[in-house]
Design an enzyme around this catalytic site. Structure first.
Site, PDB file in Angstrom:
ATOM      1  CE  LYS A   1      -4.398  -1.601   1.707  1.00  0.00           C
ATOM      2  NZ  LYS A   1      -4.230  -3.063   1.837  1.00  0.00           N
TER       3      LYS A   1
ATOM      4  CD  GLU B   1     -11.039   4.137   0.503  1.00  0.00           C
ATOM      5  OE1 GLU B   1     -10.758   5.322   0.245  1.00  0.00           O
ATOM      6  OE2 GLU B   1     -10.427   3.162   0.032  1.00  0.00           O
TER       7      GLU B   1
ATOM      8  CB  SER C   1       0.202  -8.122  -0.893  1.00  0.00           C
ATOM      9  OG  SER C   1      -0.546  -9.009  -0.076  1.00  0.00           O
TER      10      SER C   1
HETATM   11  C1  LIG Z   1      -5.032  -4.114   1.319  1.00  0.00           C
HETATM   12  C2  LIG Z   1      -4.272  -5.352   1.137  1.00  0.00           C
HETATM   13  C3  LIG Z   1      -4.552  -6.252   0.076  1.00  0.00           C
HETATM   14  C4  LIG Z   1      -5.704  -6.088  -0.880  1.00  0.00           C
HETATM   15  O1  LIG Z   1      -5.630  -4.997  -1.728  1.00  0.00           O
HETATM   16  P1  LIG Z   1      -5.300  -5.095  -3.268  1.00  0.00           P
HETATM   17  O2  LIG Z   1      -5.681  -3.754  -3.776  1.00  0.00           O
HETATM   18  O3  LIG Z   1      -6.111  -6.197  -3.858  1.00  0.00           O
HETATM   19  O4  LIG Z   1      -3.857  -5.361  -3.395  1.00  0.00           O
HETATM   20  C5  LIG Z   1      -3.731  -7.357  -0.073  1.00  0.00           C
HETATM   21  N1  LIG Z   1      -2.713  -7.599   0.779  1.00  0.00           N
HETATM   22  C6  LIG Z   1      -2.428  -6.772   1.804  1.00  0.00           C
HETATM   23  C7  LIG Z   1      -1.300  -7.113   2.705  1.00  0.00           C
HETATM   24  C8  LIG Z   1      -3.195  -5.621   2.020  1.00  0.00           C
HETATM   25  O5  LIG Z   1      -2.893  -4.828   3.064  1.00  0.00           O
END
Ligand SMILES: *Cc1c(COP(=O)(O)O)cnc(C)c1O
Length: 410
Positions: A86, A108, A377
């Protein structure tokens, strides 16, 4: 993307008249930045000094040996500042806000991760910051709310509707309409009205650009497959974008299977779920909605995947069969997380663990000179309450109860 912000049949910008000029201004600034190599340089410098770019690509040798198929590589977005991909998006938008000369940002947030990242960016850039969060989520995600406030953000609990993410989005739009002149809305994922889906994907594309270079260096050829979890779709677009140019790389998006596809408690929008095309929250995509267009209740053990819509770019890639979609249930996800911790000493976020679960199912079918990349992620530290609960850890429960007692006694 064509002129009206569509990707094939999906996307667009369904916005109220009062926001028209703001969106034009945003589009213009974004176009300028894209054409200016100095902007990308500034972005890279910021991300390598304030976050941890380039993030490593880790060869998971123990997992690779365990499954006996392809070599497993993990792209480590968990090592970003604030613990997830993010940061790539919010810091990029922060640079854009500086260029536009705006003084205030709003966002948000559902689980609080995007709110945290935005509050961090606002503190760093000296911007005023307001975060909208459903009242229900404010109660459930106290640690994130605590940090956002400590970083100087104002967190506003939204009391409308189901008091969760979609109500927070509506409230943030209401704020924006009232304060367009000095305020930028930092959208959290590759969704919403144009230019957000493309702009967020562009900032996130740094993930795939680095990963392609790294896999060539370590493995000598492109991966057979690339896996990413799909909530709104930003980390998936981030790693996929570069590999879309490589015809032989298969891209796999893994959605939240929750309690299973037939349970009604999931967030499957593209993998044979019961989603249908619709227009909401300013754009057209596949939504989990009933016949009257009312949004359905979604469920996932991972708060970040629990969303009714999905990036219009992914809906397009799904329709054109350029990305394959799978889903993983809560149970499969906990097993994949457990295995990854034990074998590699890495704690993926519950969201990311969906990508691991999807990859683990298929990796043995490939040969040892193939490679796959899993996009991690984020890191799982934030999920300790959920994970400890799911593993039914008795000493954790005692710890929480004792801490509660300690507080009450004070
Ligand atoms: C917010 C989040 C996601 C989901 O968001 P995407 O926009 O689909 O990437 C995935 N993994 C983590 C660790 C997140 O914080």
């Amino acid at each position: 993307m064509d002129k009206k912000g569509f990707f094939g049949n999906w996307g667009g910008a369904y916005i109220p008249e009062v926001l028209y000029q703001t969106f034009q201004e945003l589009q213009k600034e974004y176009d300028r930045c894209r054409q200016d190599p100095a902007f990308w340089e500034e972005y890279l410098t910021l991300m390598s000094t304030y976050s941890c770019r380039p993030t490593p690509l880790t060869h998971a040798e123990n997992l690779s040996n365990y499954f006996g198929g392809a070599q497993i590589y993990i792209k480590r977005e968990d090592l970003n500042h604030t613990g997830a991909h993010k940061a790539n998006n919010v810091m990029g938008q922060g640079l854009l806000v500086k260029r536009m000369g705006k003084k205030r940002v709003i966002a948000e947030t559902g689980a609080g991760q995007h709110g945290m990242a935005t509050a961090t960016m606002a503190a760093k850039f000296g911007l005023e910051c307001t975060i909208y969060m459903g009242e229900e989520d404010v109660l459930r995600q106290r640690p994130n709310v605590f940090w956002m406030e400590k970083m100087g953000a104002t967190v506003i609990p939204v009391k409308d509707g189901s008091r969760t993410l979609k109500d927070a989005i509506n409230e943030a739009f209401r704020d924006w309409v009232t304060n367009v002149d000095d305020t930028h809305y930092v959208f959290g994922t590759a969704c919403g009205p144009a230019p957000f889906p493309e702009m967020v994907s562009w900032f996130q594309s740094i993930i795939g650009i680095e990963a392609a270079e790294q896999i060539m260096k370590y493995h000598g050829k492109m991966p057979a497959k690339v896996y990413a979890c799909v909530g709104g779709g930003s980390n998936a677009m981030g790693i996929f974008k570069r590999f879309l140019e490589e015809k032989d790389v298969e891209l796999v998006g893994v959605e939240a299977g929750g309690h299973g596809a037939d349970s009604g408690a999931h967030a499957i929008r593209l993998n044979g779920g019961d989603a249908s095309p619709g227009v909401a929250q300013g754009y057209k995509t596949m939504f989990l909605q009933d016949e009257d267009g009312q949004m359905k209740h979604t469920h996932s053990v991972a708060a970040g995947l629990d969303y009714v819509g999905v990036s219009p770019i992914l809906s397009d890639l799904w329709e054109k069969k350029q990305v394959r979609f799978e889903s993983a249930t809560d149970d499969e996800v906990m097993k994949a997380l457990d295995l990854t911790m034990k074998k590699e000493g890495i704690i993926p976020a519950l969201e990311s663990s969906h990508a691991f679960a999807g990859a683990f199912r298929e990796v043995a079918n490939l040969s040892a000179d193939d490679a796959i990349i899993i996009n991690q992620s984020g890191r799982g530290d934030k999920d300790i309450f959920t994970i400890a609960h799911a593993f039914a850890d008795p000493s954790w429960k005692k710890f929480i109860i004792d801490r509660g007692k300690e507080y009450s006694a004070q």
